[in-house]
Design an enzyme around this catalytic site. Structure first.
Site, mmCIF file in Angstrom:
data_model
loop_
_atom_site.group_PDB
_atom_site.id
_atom_site.type_symbol
_atom_site.label_atom_id
_atom_site.label_comp_id
_atom_site.label_asym_id
_atom_site.label_seq_id
_atom_site.Cartn_x
_atom_site.Cartn_y
_atom_site.Cartn_z
ATOM 1 N N HIS A 56 30.612 12.184 2.808
ATOM 2 C CA HIS A 56 30.281 10.755 3.012
ATOM 3 C C HIS A 56 29.055 11.135 3.819
ATOM 4 O O HIS A 56 28.396 9.892 4.061
ATOM 5 C CB HIS A 56 31.458 9.916 3.650
ATOM 6 C CG HIS A 56 31.633 9.932 5.028
ATOM 7 N ND1 HIS A 56 32.791 10.668 5.415
ATOM 8 C CD2 HIS A 56 30.994 9.503 6.029
ATOM 9 C CE1 HIS A 56 32.618 10.479 6.791
ATOM 10 N NE2 HIS A 56 31.502 9.931 7.196
ATOM 11 N N ASP A 101 36.632 14.466 0.850
ATOM 12 C CA ASP A 101 35.530 14.156 1.858
ATOM 13 C C ASP A 101 35.079 15.403 2.508
ATOM 14 O O ASP A 101 35.182 15.823 3.777
ATOM 15 C CB ASP A 101 35.972 13.111 2.695
ATOM 16 C CG ASP A 101 34.802 12.389 3.385
ATOM 17 O OD1 ASP A 101 33.718 12.834 3.383
ATOM 18 O OD2 ASP A 101 34.992 11.936 4.504
ATOM 19 N N GLN A 190 32.217 6.504 15.680
ATOM 20 C CA GLN A 190 30.895 6.413 14.974
ATOM 21 C C GLN A 190 30.099 7.765 15.545
ATOM 22 O O GLN A 190 29.781 7.792 16.535
ATOM 23 C CB GLN A 190 30.189 5.210 15.225
ATOM 24 C CG GLN A 190 30.456 3.832 14.344
ATOM 25 C CD GLN A 190 31.789 3.338 15.028
ATOM 26 O OE1 GLN A 190 32.248 3.606 16.030
ATOM 27 N NE2 GLN A 190 32.466 2.605 14.245
ATOM 28 N N GLY A 191 29.454 8.268 14.503
ATOM 29 C CA GLY A 191 28.793 9.444 15.132
ATOM 30 C C GLY A 191 29.386 10.988 14.704
ATOM 31 O O GLY A 191 28.817 11.951 14.950
ATOM 32 N N ASP A 192 31.000 10.806 14.893
ATOM 33 C CA ASP A 192 31.468 12.025 14.801
ATOM 34 C C ASP A 192 31.840 12.604 13.278
ATOM 35 O O ASP A 192 32.209 13.704 13.425
ATOM 36 C CB ASP A 192 32.920 11.984 15.610
ATOM 37 C CG ASP A 192 32.551 11.911 16.957
ATOM 38 O OD1 ASP A 192 31.679 12.748 17.534
ATOM 39 O OD2 ASP A 192 33.430 11.197 17.698
ATOM 40 N N SER A 193 31.745 11.929 12.523
ATOM 41 C CA SER A 193 31.980 12.091 11.050
ATOM 42 C C SER A 193 31.460 13.600 10.638
ATOM 43 O O SER A 193 30.257 13.910 10.896
ATOM 44 C CB SER A 193 31.469 11.110 10.037
ATOM 45 O OG SER A 193 32.014 10.030 10.121
#
Length: 246
Positions: A56, A101, A190-193
Site C-alpha cells: 500500500h 500487503d 501513521q508513517g510506520d507502514s
C-alpha cells in the site's frame, strides 16, 4: 476494514500508515536494517539492493526513480545518513487493498555497510513478543518523527484478533498477524507502514515476522496492529527478489 497505515505526507495527519506510539528512542546502530522511505513509509533492508515494504506504500510494479531511501541513522537529519534512489518497484501480484500487503523496492546501488534483515521462512517465530520501530507518529493524528522510536508488542492470535470485540472477521488469518496490548497504549502509527516487525531467532539474531500494514486508529484498546505475515509470503518474496537481482 479499518485504517491503512499509509504514511504519505498528505494523509499522515489523518489515516495513513502508523508510527510507534508508546515507544522509546532507538540508539544509533541498534537496528541497522531500518529504512525510511520518502513517501512517508518504513521498510527493511532485505538485501544490499532491495528494501521490503508494504504494497500500500507503492503504486504499481515497474520502473520508479522517484523514491528516496534513507538508511543507517536514527536521526533523519544526521549528516551521516545514507541515501539511495529507487530504480524499480515490485508490488505483490493481485494486491487490492486486502491482504498481500508487501512490496520490494530496488535501490540504484547496493548498501554494503549495513546488516540486512532476514525474513522468517516458517511460522516458528510468528508468536511471542515482537519489536517494532519507525519514524511514524507518536500518537494518533500526530506528526511523523525525526528520531526512530522502538517498542515491543505481544502476539495476538487470529481467533482473538478476529473476535467481535476486535476486528470482527476482517483479519485474513493466513496472510496477517496481529500484535498489541488489549489495553492499547503501544502500537505502530501513521508513517510506520511498510516497516518491519521482528524478533530474535534461535541464534539470537533478528528475524522479520511482519510488515506494518493497517489497524484502527493507533494504540486503541482492543485494536492491535495488523501486520503482513511474512512467513506466508516468504517463497513469493524470495522469488520476486531473485527476479530483481537481489
Amino acid at each position: 476494514m479499518g485504517t491503512v497505515w499509509t504514511g504519505s505526507p498528505a494523509s499522515a495527519a489523518d489515516d495513513g500508515p502508523q508510527r510507534v506510539v508508546g515507544g522509546t528512542q532507538a540508539t544509533q546502530g541498534e537496528f541497522p536494517f531500518m529504512v525510511r522511505l520518502s513517501m512517508g513509509c518504513g521498510g527493511s533492508l532485505y538485501s544490499p539492493t532491495l528494501v521490503l515494504t508494504a504494497a500500500h506504500c507503492v503504486s504499481r510494479t515497474g520502473n520508479n526513480t522517484s523514491i528516496t531511501a534513507t538508511l543507517g541513522v536514527v536521526d533523519l537529519n544526521s549528516s551521516s545518513k545514507i541515501t539511495r534512489k529507487s530504480n524499480y518497484v515490485y508490488r505483490a501480484p493481485g494486491y487490492n487493498g486486502s491482504g498481500k500487503d508487501w512490496a520490494l523496492i530496488r535501490l540504484s546501488s547496493p548498501i554494503t555497510t549495513l546488516k540486512t534483515l532476514p525474513i522468517a521462512q516458517s511460522s516458528t517465530y510468528d508468536t511471542g513478543t515482537f519489536t517494532i520501530a519507525g519514524w511514524g507518529a507518536a500518537r494518533e493524528g500526530g506528526s511523523q518523527q525525526r528520531y526512530m522510536l522502538k517498542a515491543t508488542v505481544p502476539f495476538v492470535n487470529d481467533t482473538t484478533c478476529n473476535s467481535s470485540s476486535m476486528y470482527d472477521g476482517d483479519i485474513i488469518p493466513a496472510e496477517e498477524i496481529c500484535a498489541g496490548y488489549t489495553e492499547g497504549g503501544v502500537d505502530t502509527c501513521q508513517g510506520d507502514s511498510g516497516g518491519p516487525m521482528f524478533r530474535r531467532d534461535a541464534n539470537n539474531a533478528w528475524i522479520q515476522v511482519g510488515i506494518v500494514s493497517w489497524g484502527e486508529g493507533c494504540a486503541r484498546p482492543n485494536k492491535p496492529g495488523v501486520y503482513t505475515q511474512v512467513s506466508y509470503f516468504a517463497p513469493a518474496i524470495a522469488s520476486a527478489a531473485a527476479s530483481l537481482g537481489g
